[in-house]
Design a protein around this motif. Structure first.
Motif, PDB file in Angstrom:
ATOM      1  N   TYR A   1      -1.652   3.861  -4.055  1.00 55.10           N
ATOM      2  CA  TYR A   1      -2.799   4.690  -3.658  1.00 55.10           C
ATOM      3  C   TYR A   1      -3.210   5.630  -4.796  1.00 55.10           C
TER       4      TYR A   1
ATOM      5  N   ARG B   1       0.806  -1.237   0.000  1.00 59.97           N
ATOM      6  CA  ARG B   1       0.000   0.000   0.000  1.00 59.97           C
ATOM      7  C   ARG B   1       0.835   1.282   0.000  1.00 59.97           C
TER       8      ARG B   1
ATOM      9  N   VAL C   1      -5.330   0.880  -3.959  1.00 59.17           N
ATOM     10  CA  VAL C   1      -5.713   0.737  -2.546  1.00 59.17           C
ATOM     11  C   VAL C   1      -6.415   2.022  -2.112  1.00 59.17           C
TER      12      VAL C   1
END
Ligand SMILES: Nc1ncnc2c1ncn2[C@@H]1O[C@H](COP(=O)(O)OP(=O)(O)OP(=O)(O)O)[C@@H](O)[C@H]1O
Ligand SMILES: [Mg+2]
Length: 305
Positions: free
Chosen positions: A65, A60, A70
């Motif tokens: 992101y 992550r 995620v």
């Protein structure tokens, strides 16, 4: 306050100095987030001595992101997870110190509208939680630089204060490169204006940090010959003139970090113990870092739009 750490070249001292500034502010009681947007080389965890993410995280990271893989990027509580023996116990009165690591093997990537929205979401969330958010950006006029220029010009971020630090070493090439990154046709100011920033306000929010600067007066050089000392002095003066011509002279310098032997050997935080107890670090280095950390939020050192 958001602080973007940029440099035109790699290896300027951007990450190590920024990590030390984040550490100093957290020691002084601020809640600090360190955001590793150096997608090609996310090395912040190594500076904070956090195991498992030395070259970016497998889990992550910020790259995952921003790409929408995620919902939330990983956070590392530095006080808790560092292996640095002195930082383990969170010092009294200190604020939070949280690292948001990049992904291992992430690499540079073009950011579209979705990534921009996620970037804005993240910066707004961090702004509501932390006093200071240091964002380490990939060197040069990178996608990361463009993304945060666009994010901070966005109406959603209007009320979030930001500042820029541009790092460079004290050589001719570095001075010219740092000036180019800010002032040239494709530089930060032009790129920011193209994305909706007010030119004067953006200019007023940019300051330079000279890193790893040899001080000709320092005892480090006292064993050199008189000819070497005179040469270094002359070089230093010529660089000052060049910096002024390149519009990165003293009036827009937030601080100067001296060449520090420890940092030549190892990327790390410089602690008070390194200076006072073990005496392996120079006092001037720690003082410079403390001073720059304070100046980050001292309006007297920043321009007026
Ligand atoms: N004040 C200093 N004195 C001596 N060496 C320094 C100093 N600051 C940084 N260094 C060293 O210079 C090298 C480059 O620093 P750093 O990794 O912070 O640069 P960077 O600009 O983030 O590089 P990159 O573009 O690779 O991310 C490191 O080995 C670091 O320890
Ligand atoms: Mg770096």
């Amino acid at each position: 306050m958001l602080v973007f750490a940029a440099s035109d070249k790699g290896g300027t001292g951007r990450s190590v100095t920024s990590a030390n500034l984040a550490y100093q502010r957290a020691l002084a009681g601020d809640h600090v987030a360190y955001v590793d947007f150096d997608f090609g080389s996310p090395t912040a965890a190594a500076v904070f001595d956090v195991p498992g993410a030395m070259r970016g995280t497998e889990d992550r990271g910020l790259h995952s992101y921003l790409e929408g893989e995620v919902a939330e990027p990983a956070r590392i509580d530095v006080w808790r997870q560092t292996e640095h023996p002195l930082l383990r116990a969170r010092p009294n009165q200190s604020g939070r110190l949280v690292l948001l690591p990049g992904d291992a093997g992430g690499g540079e990537f073009a950011t579209g509208e979705d990534a921009l929205e996620r970037c804005i979401d993240l910066l707004l969330r961090l702004h509501s939680e932390f006093d200071l958010i240091m964002v380490d950006l990939s060197a040069g006029r990178s996608y990361a630089v463009d993304m945060v220029l666009a994010a901070t010009a966005h109406p959603r971020m209007r009320s979030v204060p930001f500042r820029w630090l541009v790092f460079h070493r004290w050589t001719r090439q570095h001075v010219i490169a740092a000036s180019g990154l800010v002032h040239k046709e494709h530089g930060i100011i032009a790129g920011g204006v193209a994305r909706g920033h007010d030119e004067d306000a953006l200019r007023a929010a940019i300051r330079f940090v000279r890193a790893a600067v040899p001080d000709p007066e320092s005892p480090l050089w006292s064993h050199g010959s008189p000819a070497q000392a005179a040469w270094m002095q002359a070089c230093d003066e010529a660089l000052r003139r060049l910096a002024a011509e390149q519009r990165i002279g003293d009036s827009v310098v937030l601080g100067v970090v001296p060449l520090e032997p420890i940092l030549q050997w190892r990327e790390q935080l410089i602690t008070e113990e390194d200076v006072l107890a073990t005496q392996i670090a120079n006092k001037e280095t720690l003082e410079a870092l403390e001073e720059i950390a304070l100046r980050l939020t001292d309006d007297a050192y920043w321009g007026r739009p």
